[in-house]
Scaffold this motif. Structure first.
Motif, PDB file in Angstrom:
ATOM      1  N   ILE A   7       0.863  -1.178   0.000  1.00  0.00           N
ATOM      2  CA  ILE A   7       0.000   0.000   0.000  1.00  0.00           C
ATOM      3  C   ILE A   7       0.902   1.231   0.000  1.00  0.00           C
ATOM      4  CG2 ILE A   7      -1.843   1.207   1.233  1.00  0.00           C
ATOM      5  CD1 ILE A   7      -2.201  -1.689   2.656  1.00  0.00           C
ATOM      6  N   ASP A   9       1.751   5.296  -0.284  1.00  0.00           N
ATOM      7  CA  ASP A   9       1.437   6.731  -0.147  1.00  0.00           C
ATOM      8  C   ASP A   9      -0.037   7.043   0.078  1.00  0.00           C
ATOM      9  OD1 ASP A   9       4.125   7.356  -0.355  1.00  0.00           O
ATOM     10  OD2 ASP A   9       4.036   7.674  -2.510  1.00  0.00           O
ATOM     11  N   VAL A  10      -0.677   6.253   0.914  1.00  0.00           N
ATOM     12  CA  VAL A  10      -2.061   6.534   1.292  1.00  0.00           C
ATOM     13  C   VAL A  10      -1.973   7.403   2.551  1.00  0.00           C
ATOM     14  CG1 VAL A  10      -4.295   5.525   1.882  1.00  0.00           C
ATOM     15  CG2 VAL A  10      -2.820   4.386   0.244  1.00  0.00           C
ATOM     16  N   LEU A  39     -10.175  -0.104  -0.782  1.00  0.00           N
ATOM     17  CA  LEU A  39      -8.851  -0.383  -0.223  1.00  0.00           C
ATOM     18  C   LEU A  39      -8.978  -1.197   1.065  1.00  0.00           C
ATOM     19  CD1 LEU A  39      -5.819  -0.181  -0.129  1.00  0.00           C
ATOM     20  CD2 LEU A  39      -6.046   2.123   0.787  1.00  0.00           C
ATOM     21  N   PHE A  55       2.822  -0.996   4.317  1.00  0.00           N
ATOM     22  CA  PHE A  55       2.561   0.392   3.957  1.00  0.00           C
ATOM     23  C   PHE A  55       3.894   1.070   3.662  1.00  0.00           C
ATOM     24  CE2 PHE A  55      -1.200  -0.696   6.330  1.00  0.00           C
ATOM     25  CZ  PHE A  55      -2.217   0.077   5.768  1.00  0.00           C
ATOM     26  N   ARG A  57       5.447   4.774   2.753  1.00  0.00           N
ATOM     27  CA  ARG A  57       5.031   6.180   2.785  1.00  0.00           C
ATOM     28  C   ARG A  57       6.198   7.109   2.496  1.00  0.00           C
ATOM     29  NH1 ARG A  57       2.967   6.547   8.670  1.00  0.00           N
ATOM     30  NH2 ARG A  57       4.784   5.240   8.935  1.00  0.00           N
ATOM     31  N   VAL A  92      -0.813   7.608   7.779  1.00  0.00           N
ATOM     32  CA  VAL A  92      -1.819   6.935   6.961  1.00  0.00           C
ATOM     33  C   VAL A  92      -3.156   7.640   7.176  1.00  0.00           C
ATOM     34  CG1 VAL A  92      -3.074   4.774   6.597  1.00  0.00           C
ATOM     35  CG2 VAL A  92      -0.604   4.729   7.014  1.00  0.00           C
ATOM     36  N   GLY A 134      -2.628   2.085  -4.089  1.00  0.00           N
ATOM     37  CA  GLY A 134      -2.164   3.329  -3.501  1.00  0.00           C
ATOM     38  C   GLY A 134      -2.235   4.514  -4.415  1.00  0.00           C
ATOM     39  N   CYS A 135      -1.450   5.518  -4.040  1.00  0.00           N
ATOM     40  CA  CYS A 135      -1.449   6.815  -4.704  1.00  0.00           C
ATOM     41  C   CYS A 135      -0.008   7.179  -5.053  1.00  0.00           C
ATOM     42  CB  CYS A 135      -2.044   7.844  -3.748  1.00  0.00           C
ATOM     43  SG  CYS A 135      -2.268   9.484  -4.426  1.00  0.00           S
ATOM     44  N   CYS A 162      -6.427   1.942  -6.470  1.00  0.00           N
ATOM     45  CA  CYS A 162      -5.388   2.904  -6.824  1.00  0.00           C
ATOM     46  C   CYS A 162      -6.035   4.271  -7.047  1.00  0.00           C
ATOM     47  CB  CYS A 162      -4.647   2.462  -8.076  1.00  0.00           C
ATOM     48  SG  CYS A 162      -3.667   0.958  -7.840  1.00  0.00           S
TER      49      CYS A 162
END
Length: 184
Positions: A7, A9-10, A39, A55, A57, A92, A134-135, A162
């Motif tokens: 996951i 950059d959420v 998600l 995750f 990030r 997050v 994710g982003c 996404c």
């Protein structure tokens, strides 16, 4: 365990209405596509399957020494105080199901693999299949999927989990990723 859900950059800076990158379109996309719900469904499914949940990030030190100075994507982060790690900005997003058993990685580049230890963690756990969410679809997800492919993982992109700045970026990137991954 042979599977992991990655996951990317959420985080609040990108997906919360008060985030400094919210005007880029990510919040609107998230809301239009109900991305948080889908998600969380993917996370629940991964946990039910005993898959690793990771995750990754983006975030930079308070003095931004680790921010790539020549990057068109990141060079203005210091100017605007954006994406500072260990702050609300890189937490997050509220509403995303996180648990103590999840793995959290810090990254300073687009790719979730760049100096994060992700590959080593996956090797240690004998993970061979990766699912990515994710982003942003066209940036961090795209980069990680391509690198995972090149590292010989079997790769899946969960398209409805996404997030992009707009539908065009999202759809066109997913079409390209079909060359190196299964897009569902």
């Amino acid at each position: 365990m042979t599977r992991a859900l990655i996951i990317i950059d959420v985080i609040n800076e990108m997906l919360h209405p008060n985030g400094k990158l919210a005007p880029k379109g990510y919040v609107d996309f998230l809301n239009q596509h109900n991305s948080i719900q889908t998600l969380n469904q993917a996370i629940a499914q991964a946990r039910q399957n005993n898959d690793l949940v990771i995750f990754a990030r983006i975030g930079f030190s308070s003095d931004y020494h680790d921010c790539p100075k020549g990057s068109p994507l990141f060079m203005n982060a210091p100017k605007f105080g954006a994406l500072m790690k260990d702050t609300w900005a890189t937490e997050v997003l509220d509403g995303i199901d996180i648990q103590d058993t999840d793995i959290f990685l810090h990254k300073t580049r687009v790719s979730a693999f760049y100096q994060t230890g992700l590959h080593e963690i996956l090797q240690e756990k004998s993970v061979t299949h990766l699912s990515f969410v994710g982003c942003a679809t066209d940036l961090a997800v795209n980069s990680a999927v391509r690198e995972a492919h090149d590292r010989d993982y079997i790769v899946t992109v969960l398209s409805d989990c996404c997030i992009a700045a707009n539908d065009n970026d999202h759809i066109s990137t997913l079409e390209l990723l079909k060359k190196v991954a299964t897009v569902v």
